[in-house]
Design a protein around this motif. Structure first.
Motif, PDB file in Angstrom:
ATOM      1  N   TRP A   1       0.849  -1.189   0.000  1.00  0.00           N
ATOM      2  CA  TRP A   1       0.000   0.000   0.000  1.00  0.00           C
ATOM      3  C   TRP A   1       0.882   1.235   0.000  1.00  0.00           C
ATOM      4  CZ3 TRP A   1      -0.733   3.555   4.251  1.00  0.00           C
ATOM      5  CH2 TRP A   1      -1.734   4.517   4.002  1.00  0.00           C
TER       6      TRP A   1
ATOM      7  N   VAL B   1      -0.710  -2.716   7.488  1.00  0.00           N
ATOM      8  CA  VAL B   1      -1.662  -2.461   6.411  1.00  0.00           C
ATOM      9  C   VAL B   1      -2.340  -3.775   6.036  1.00  0.00           C
ATOM     10  CG1 VAL B   1      -0.294  -0.526   5.570  1.00  0.00           C
ATOM     11  CG2 VAL B   1       0.029  -2.779   4.544  1.00  0.00           C
TER      12      VAL B   1
ATOM     13  N   ASP C   1      -6.212  -3.328  -1.714  1.00  0.00           N
ATOM     14  CA  ASP C   1      -5.833  -2.617  -0.493  1.00  0.00           C
ATOM     15  C   ASP C   1      -7.057  -2.080   0.227  1.00  0.00           C
ATOM     16  OD1 ASP C   1      -3.008  -2.866  -0.632  1.00  0.00           O
ATOM     17  OD2 ASP C   1      -2.935  -1.312  -2.171  1.00  0.00           O
TER      18      ASP C   1
ATOM     19  N   ASN D   1      -6.511   1.875   5.369  1.00  0.00           N
ATOM     20  CA  ASN D   1      -5.108   1.693   5.752  1.00  0.00           C
ATOM     21  C   ASN D   1      -4.519   2.990   6.284  1.00  0.00           C
ATOM     22  OD1 ASN D   1      -4.569  -1.038   5.277  1.00  0.00           O
ATOM     23  ND2 ASN D   1      -4.184  -0.709   3.090  1.00  0.00           N
ATOM     24  N   PRO D   2      -3.589   2.914   7.242  1.00  0.00           N
ATOM     25  CA  PRO D   2      -3.127   1.713   7.912  1.00  0.00           C
ATOM     26  C   PRO D   2      -4.056   1.306   9.056  1.00  0.00           C
ATOM     27  CG  PRO D   2      -1.911   3.588   8.725  1.00  0.00           C
ATOM     28  CD  PRO D   2      -2.809   4.112   7.641  1.00  0.00           C
TER      29      PRO D   2
END
Length: 508
Positions: A185, A229, A242, A246-247
């Motif tokens: 990510w 992540v 993803d 995130n995170p």
């Protein structure tokens, strides 16, 4: 009369309720209580955890400490007891293991870093051991993680978004199958980290998805470096998506108590709740190493994990499982349980040690504390004191130290004529002793990184040494090697030293 009895009963119930509530809140040890992070204080980095029924097992990186890969057991995720160790020989610095069960065997995959890097595996029929000798998988990279694909194929994922196929028994790789499947990510360019450092993969299948956790940002350096992540896919073969949040875990400011939070593992409870276990440095106490923390997470309706924003990991957190009282693990240090509580630096020769009736006889080795392979344990607190009665047998120098590595340690010791102070790996005379002295009581105190010493000729009347030292600078950011400051006992020269009445006291 009946009214008096009723009042008495009411008061008695009230007292009992008050006492019960007091016990529940104390030390986070009562049923349905709270707990305080860390769940394992001191140098317990790169935690990897698994659940089997109502039992949890966890191990950590052991770096240059031997025996290594200590396996811990818990019923409640808060109280942990060491039950075995999986690595008896020194191969090099041991990094980022992964503990798992496949069919009827338990496995620990791990990296060894020395002149080069390779990944290894050990296995056992029980987490209590005995564990096999290490098997070299003959593949580089770091941070292995075992996972089984939807077709039953066993895989080992590694840092850098790489993976490789494993043989059906999990004890070798399938050559020519190594590939990159994930790029990580992309965090904002303005974030202050050590670098991308895509590592620490942890994968597991939950419902219709494979969840793929990684660490990014580097494991030390600036307080805001590390993070966890998440990505997911319906297939072990990707593509990996993803998470929009995130995170999942991160330190946002140097003002927080816990720095460089990262390298997370998800684990569920029997009733379906989730927690994430990860490591972190403590502000002002980075020399304790990366400690093991835990906090609740929830699986949202959108299929992503979220941390509970109401939780402050520096304050009490509700226990994920009803938590019974558990004794302090440090209470067994005087039993000298080699490999469980106590370990050596870079080498472990069990023939050097004889333990009987809570007395340790240690054969001397080397020419100074750093080359003596001292026997150490994880204190995991800010203020403590150790003491012991020490008897010399032969031409030996013995004592107690706080050690980071073979070049950086500090402490106190003696031979038959002199007392010594050790600092930054060197020795200086601290005072004389009557010629032929073979027995001395020593104390070493670490009070918020300020180290002082005492000695006694009889164990009753103590005298304070005139020196004092500061060990706060003994940490990875200044000395590298991912080590920590551990208290320990040493003996070097020709002969042995006997340690009696060892005592560890946490200072409040």
């Amino acid at each position: 009369m009946k009214k008096s009895k009723a009042i008495f009963s009411f008061l008695l119930v009230g007292i009992l309720c008050w006492f019960t509530n007091s016990q529940i809140s104390a030390q986070s040890s009562g049923t349905h209580a709270t707990f305080m992070n860390p769940i394992l204080g001191g140098d317990y980095p790169d935690p990897t955890i698994m659940r089997e029924g109502n039992d949890y097992y966890m191990t950590h990186s052991c770096f240059d400490y031997q025996p290594g890969l200590v396996v811990f057991h818990s019923k409640d995720l808060v109280h942990w007891e060491p039950i075995s160790y999986a690595l008896k020989t020194y191969l090099g610095s041991v990094w980022a293991p992964d503990i798992c069960k496949y069919k009827d065997k338990y496995y620990i995959y791990f990296t060894v870093a020395g002149k080069g890097r390779s990944n290894y595996v050990v296995y056992a029929s029980s987490p209590y051991g005995p564990w096999s000798d290490p098997i070299d998988l003959k593949i580089g990279n770091i941070d292995p993680c075992h996972v089984v694909g939807e077709d039953g194929q066993r895989w080992m994922f590694m840092s850098g978004g790489k993976r490789v196929k494993l043989s059906p028994d999990g004890l070798s790789i399938v050559k020519g199958t190594e590939e990159v499947v994930y790029r990580g990510w992309k965090y904002p360019d303005e974030w202050v980290t050590e670098g991308m450092c895509l590592e620490g993969p942890k994968l597991r299948r939950i419902g219709e998805y494979y969840y793929y956790l990684n660490a990014e940002g580097g494991t030390a350096g600036p307080p805001t470096s590390h993070m966890v992540v998440q990505a997911r896919s319906r297939s072990i073969n990707g593509p990996w998506e993803d998470a929009p949040n995130n995170p999942l875990i991160h330190t946002w400011s140097k003002d927080e108590r816990w720095w460089s939070k990262g390298h997370g593992s998800l684990v569920d409870t029997p009733d379906g709740r989730w927690v994430i276990v990860y490591h972190s440095y403590e502000k002002d106490f980075t020399n304790l190493g990366r400690q093991t923390l835990m906090e609740p997470v929830v699986l949202g309706k959108d299929g992503w994990f979220y941390r509970d924003e109401t939780v402050d990991v520096s304050k009490p957190i509700a226990c994920p499982i009803a938590t019974p009282y558990a004794a302090d693990r440090h209470g067994q240090l005087d039993a000298f349980r080699l490999g469980l509580d106590w370990k050596c630096y870079k080498s472990f020769d069990p023939s050097r040690f004889v333990v009987k009736d809570n007395t340790l006889t240690m054969r001397a080795q080397g020419t100074d504390p750093g080359t003596s392979a001292p026997l150490m344990f994880v204190a995991g607190c800010h203020r403590y004191e150790i003491e012991a009665e020490i008897e010399l047998q032969g031409d030996v120098t013995a004592g107690m130290i706080l050690i980071y590595n073979g070049s950086f340690f500090m402490g106190t010791g003696f031979d038959q004529t002199k007392r010594y102070r050790y600092r930054m790996g060197g020795a200086s005379r601290a005072g004389g002793l009557p010629a032929g002295t073979k027995r001395l009581w020593l104390r070493l105190r670490n009070d918020d990184n300020i180290v002082t010493g005492q000695y006694s000729m009889d164990g009753i009347h103590w005298q304070r040494e005139t020196w004092g030292m500061d060990c706060s600078g003994y940490n990875h950011n200044t000395l590298y090697e991912f080590q920590s400051v551990l208290p320990g006992l040493f003996a070097f020269g020709n002969g042995s030293a006997v340690f009696r009445h060892f005592k560890f006291t946490e200072l409040r």
